[in-house]
Design an enzyme around this catalytic site. Structure first.
Site, mmCIF file in Angstrom:
data_model
loop_
_atom_site.group_PDB
_atom_site.id
_atom_site.type_symbol
_atom_site.label_atom_id
_atom_site.label_comp_id
_atom_site.label_asym_id
_atom_site.label_seq_id
_atom_site.Cartn_x
_atom_site.Cartn_y
_atom_site.Cartn_z
ATOM 1 N N GLU A 187 45.049 50.108 32.571
ATOM 2 C CA GLU A 187 43.595 50.122 32.432
ATOM 3 C C GLU A 187 43.142 49.254 31.263
ATOM 4 O O GLU A 187 43.929 48.852 30.408
ATOM 5 C CB GLU A 187 43.110 51.554 32.231
ATOM 6 C CG GLU A 187 43.380 52.432 33.420
ATOM 7 C CD GLU A 187 42.928 53.866 33.221
ATOM 8 O OE1 GLU A 187 42.883 54.577 34.231
ATOM 9 O OE2 GLU A 187 42.625 54.283 32.079
ATOM 10 N N GLU A 245 50.130 49.500 42.586
ATOM 11 C CA GLU A 245 50.598 48.787 43.771
ATOM 12 C C GLU A 245 50.507 47.274 43.574
ATOM 13 O O GLU A 245 51.438 46.538 43.887
ATOM 14 C CB GLU A 245 49.762 49.176 45.005
ATOM 15 C CG GLU A 245 49.824 50.651 45.356
ATOM 16 C CD GLU A 245 48.742 51.492 44.700
ATOM 17 O OE1 GLU A 245 48.303 52.458 45.341
ATOM 18 O OE2 GLU A 245 48.346 51.216 43.548
ATOM 19 N N CYS A 262 44.067 52.509 46.924
ATOM 20 C CA CYS A 262 42.644 52.185 46.987
ATOM 21 C C CYS A 262 42.415 50.997 47.934
ATOM 22 O O CYS A 262 43.359 50.346 48.382
ATOM 23 C CB CYS A 262 42.102 51.863 45.599
ATOM 24 S SG CYS A 262 42.584 50.234 44.965
#
Length: 139
Positions: A48, A59, A90
Site C-alpha cells: 500500500e 496478484e 479484485c
C-alpha cells in the site's frame, strides 16, 4: 509441459508471503503464489501507499515479478487473505490476470480457515476485455 504442484502447497506459499504485506492503511494483507510451467513459483503480497491509487495487489505483484524475469507461461495461481470466504481477486487483478493467463488456467482462492475454491480464469472473469478487442494496426 505443465509442472504438477499440489494445490495446498501453492496456497501455503501464498499464506507465507502474506506475512510480508505492507498494509498500514487497510490492515488487509493478501498473499499470492504463481506457478509457471517451468516449475518456478513467484510470490507477491499487497503493498500500500498513502496515495491509495498507486498501491499494488498481491496478484499483480506476483505476475509482474514473473514477467520481469522473462516468465510468460503460467499454470496455476493461489491467493489467500484473512476473510470469511475464499478471497476473490479484485477487478483490476482479474483484468491483468486475463491478459497473461490462459482461459483454462486454474486459480485457487482461500482464506486462513482453510476454506478454498478453485476455478478457471474464464470462470473468474467471463467475457473479459482482450487484446483482440483493440483495433487492428494499419500496415
Amino acid at each position: 509441459m505443465a509442472v504438477i504442484m499440489e494445490k495446498i502447497d501453492l496456497l501455503n506459499k501464498a499464506k507465507e508471503i502474506r506475512a510480508k504485506a505492507y498494509t498500514p492503511y487497510s490492515k488487509f494483507p493478501v498473499g499470492a503464489a504463481l506457478l509457471t510451467t517451468s516449475g518456478k513459483v513467484y510470490s507477491g503480497c499487497n503493498i500500500e501507499n498513502a496515495a491509495y491509487p498507486v498501491s499494488l495487489c498481491a496478484e499483480r505483484v506476483a505476475i509482474f515479478k514473473a514477467i520481469s524475469e522473462g516468465e510468460t507461461d503460467f499454470s496455476e495461481m493461489a491467493v489467500v487473505a484473512d476473510t470469511g470466504r475464499p478471497v476473490p481477486p479484485c477487478g483490476s487483478c482479474r483484468q491483468v490476470m486475463s491478459e497473461f493467463f490462459d482461459k483454462k488456467m486454474l486459480i485457487h482462492i482461500g482464506n486462513l480457515h482453510d476454506d478454498q475454491k478453485t476455478m478457471t480464469m474464464e470462470e473468474l472473469l467471463p467475457f473479459s476485455f482482450e487484446p483482440s478487442d483493440l483495433p487492428a494496426e494499419e500496415v
